[in-house]
Design a protein around this motif. Structure first.
Motif, PDB file in Angstrom:
ATOM      1  N   THR A 172       0.858  -1.177   0.000  1.00 48.75           N
ATOM      2  CA  THR A 172       0.000   0.000   0.000  1.00 48.75           C
ATOM      3  C   THR A 172       0.890   1.220   0.000  1.00 48.75           C
ATOM      4  OG1 THR A 172      -1.695   1.213   1.210  1.00 48.75           O
ATOM      5  CG2 THR A 172      -0.159  -0.095   2.518  1.00 48.75           C
ATOM      6  N   ALA A 173       0.375   2.291  -0.635  1.00 52.54           N
ATOM      7  CA  ALA A 173       1.174   3.513  -0.720  1.00 52.54           C
ATOM      8  C   ALA A 173       1.151   4.289   0.586  1.00 52.54           C
ATOM      9  CB  ALA A 173       0.638   4.380  -1.861  1.00 52.54           C
ATOM     10  N   LEU A 174       0.295   3.902   1.509  1.00 53.74           N
ATOM     11  CA  LEU A 174       0.167   4.622   2.770  1.00 53.74           C
ATOM     12  C   LEU A 174       1.212   4.167   3.775  1.00 53.74           C
ATOM     13  CD1 LEU A 174      -3.721   4.477   3.200  1.00 53.74           C
ATOM     14  CD2 LEU A 174      -2.366   6.312   2.197  1.00 53.74           C
ATOM     15  N   SER A 175       1.602   5.072   4.649  1.00 55.45           N
ATOM     16  CA  SER A 175       2.454   4.681   5.773  1.00 55.45           C
ATOM     17  C   SER A 175       1.628   3.842   6.737  1.00 55.45           C
ATOM     18  CB  SER A 175       2.969   5.933   6.488  1.00 55.45           C
ATOM     19  OG  SER A 175       1.907   6.562   7.194  1.00 55.45           O
ATOM     20  N   PRO A 176       2.272   3.084   7.645  1.00 57.97           N
ATOM     21  CA  PRO A 176       1.504   2.278   8.606  1.00 57.97           C
ATOM     22  C   PRO A 176       0.496   3.098   9.404  1.00 57.97           C
ATOM     23  CG  PRO A 176       3.787   1.596   8.607  1.00 57.97           C
ATOM     24  CD  PRO A 176       3.720   2.809   7.731  1.00 57.97           C
TER      25      PRO A 176
END
Length: 439
Positions: free
Chosen positions: A16-20
């Motif tokens: 996923t392109a999102l940070s944790p």
């Protein structure tokens, strides 16, 4: 309205392109939206919920071309990736299968609403009136593999039982699930119910599923549905309460008294009608004195089934039939294809010992004309479903009158076997007094 014809972005399902932190926030926001929607659904009348279910059924049929176009994207990708024919069958939809999904929703609408059902009621000696009633669970999450029918079944069951649902259907069916969820959400909106009653986290991949599994307090119950690897991953990782559905290492005992014609028909149905599903038979246990066994094995061989046999069973095989020798791997395996393990036993007790060792607790059946044998088998089997002289393919929510099913639970909590509407509810105690105080 949802743009149902837009093809989902091709992505790595593990990334996923999102940070944790951003991912956790995004998934928690979805869960919070589901919670708000669940509060509205919990107060919805049966008539209102049934109208929406029938409207969704109608929309699926009217917009079938959109669903099938999306499904072709998934099937083509699966075929290009080397997915087996049996798994492709699970993934594939056609107009007839979409019609059956719509029919299942109509059947759900015709069933009684479990919400508000009084489980028990009593006026106590001190005058207090006590009742225990069914209420929705709240927010139900489902993690499953490439089975588009599950998307509709679970959404329908959740709506009828007053729950909001969060779906994670896997990348293999991403386009199909997006189309189905879009149709459902559009219909909810058109009929004045919150579209957030049905949500998906497919866009966040496996990382999003991991966050969902740990969203205790935001998700009330999590239901995994799929193969051993998926189920065990959820069971071992989740912090949310889990209703465990199990794989189907299903057994049929061919008793010595079994009628040959009946036995042939049941075994062919249980093994070959749809080999890739969990209620398909995977092991045949043959009584050593069975007279029907040669005809049964011959029919299975003609149907293209590969038999994995122990040495005692070779004598029942048609002349010249080559069959691999069964090992412990075969006894413990859910083939999900046209393979069948075969073992010969001396009596019902020996069959029960084999089942106790290797069964996953899903379904077991006996074919017999002996009442004592059937009673011993039913009493001795500790699985969610036991059948006498019937195909194991009947262990299915739709076939057993539940309209549809969330899955088949193999645990021993409040839900066991096919999980329908009642299994998606819990209970609330209501106590009514007239100024009572405890002394």
């Amino acid at each position: 309205m949802t743009d149902l014809q837009a093809e989902p972005t091709d992505r790595n399902d593990d990334a996923t392109a999102l940070s944790p932190d951003e991912l956790t926030e995004a998934v928690h926001a979805i869960a919070d939206r589901a919670r708000e929607a669940s509060r509205v659904l919990a107060r919805a009348t049966r008539a209102r919920k049934d109208r929406v279910l029938l409207a969704i059924a109608d929309a699926l049929v009217r917009r079938c071309d959109i669903v099938l176009a999306a499904n072709r994207i998934d099937v083509d990708r699966g075929r290009a990736a080397g997915t087996s024919a049996y798994l492709l069958d699970r993934l594939s939809l056609d107009a007839e299968r979409v019609g059956r999904l719509a029919d299942a929703l109509a059947q759900l609408a015709a069933l009684p609403d479990p919400v508000g059902t009084v489980v028990r009621a009593e006026t106590l000696p001190n005058g207090l009136r006590m009742s225990q009633v069914r209420v929705p669970l709240g927010v139900v999450a489902a993690i499953y593999e490439a089975r588009p029918n599950v998307t509709v079944d679970i959404a329908g069951l959740a709506l009828k039982s007053g729950n909001a649902v969060i779906l994670r259907g896997g990348s293999a069916a991403a386009a199909t699930n997006a189309a189905l969820v879009g149709i459902i959400r559009d219909t909810l909106e058109d009929h004045g119910l919150p579209d957030d009653a049905v949500l998906t986290i497919d866009e966040f991949g496996r990382d999003g599923a991991q966050v969902l599994m740990k969203a205790r307090g935001r998700v009330d119950v999590l239901i995994p549905r799929g193969g051993r690897e998926l189920i065990q991953s959820v069971v071992t990782s989740a912090r949310v309460p889990v209703i465990e559905t199990g794989e189907g290492n299903v057994h049929i005992l061919l008793d010595e008294s079994a009628d040959q014609k009946m036995a042939v028909e049941i075994l062919l149905n249980a093994k070959t009608q749809r080999p890739s599903v969990c209620n398909t038979v995977e092991t045949l246990l043959i009584h050593a004195r069975s007279t029907a066994a040669p005809a049964v094995l011959a029919a299975l061989v003609r149907a293209g089934v590969t038999l994995h046999v122990d040495e005692r069973s070779r004598g029942f095989l048609p002349a010249g039939t080559a069959a691999p020798t069964a090992t412990d791997d075969d006894w413990g395996r859910e083939y999900m294809q046209l393979d069948l393990a075969v073992k010969t036993v001396d009596n019902v007790d020996e069959a029960l010992r084999h089942i106790r060792r290797w069964s996953t607790g899903h379904s077991e059946a006996i074919i017999t004309n002996n009442l004592a044998s059937s009673e011993a088998f039913v009493a001795g089997v500790d699985s969610a479903a036991v059948l006498v002289n019937a195909s194991t393919r009947f262990v299915d929510g739709g076939e057993l009158g539940l309209g549809a099913e969330v899955g088949i639970s193999t645990q021993k909590m409040h839900a066991r076997g096919p999980m329908g509407l009642a299994e998606l509810t819990t209970t609330k105690w209501i106590v009514q007094g007239a100024g009572h105080v405890r002394r």
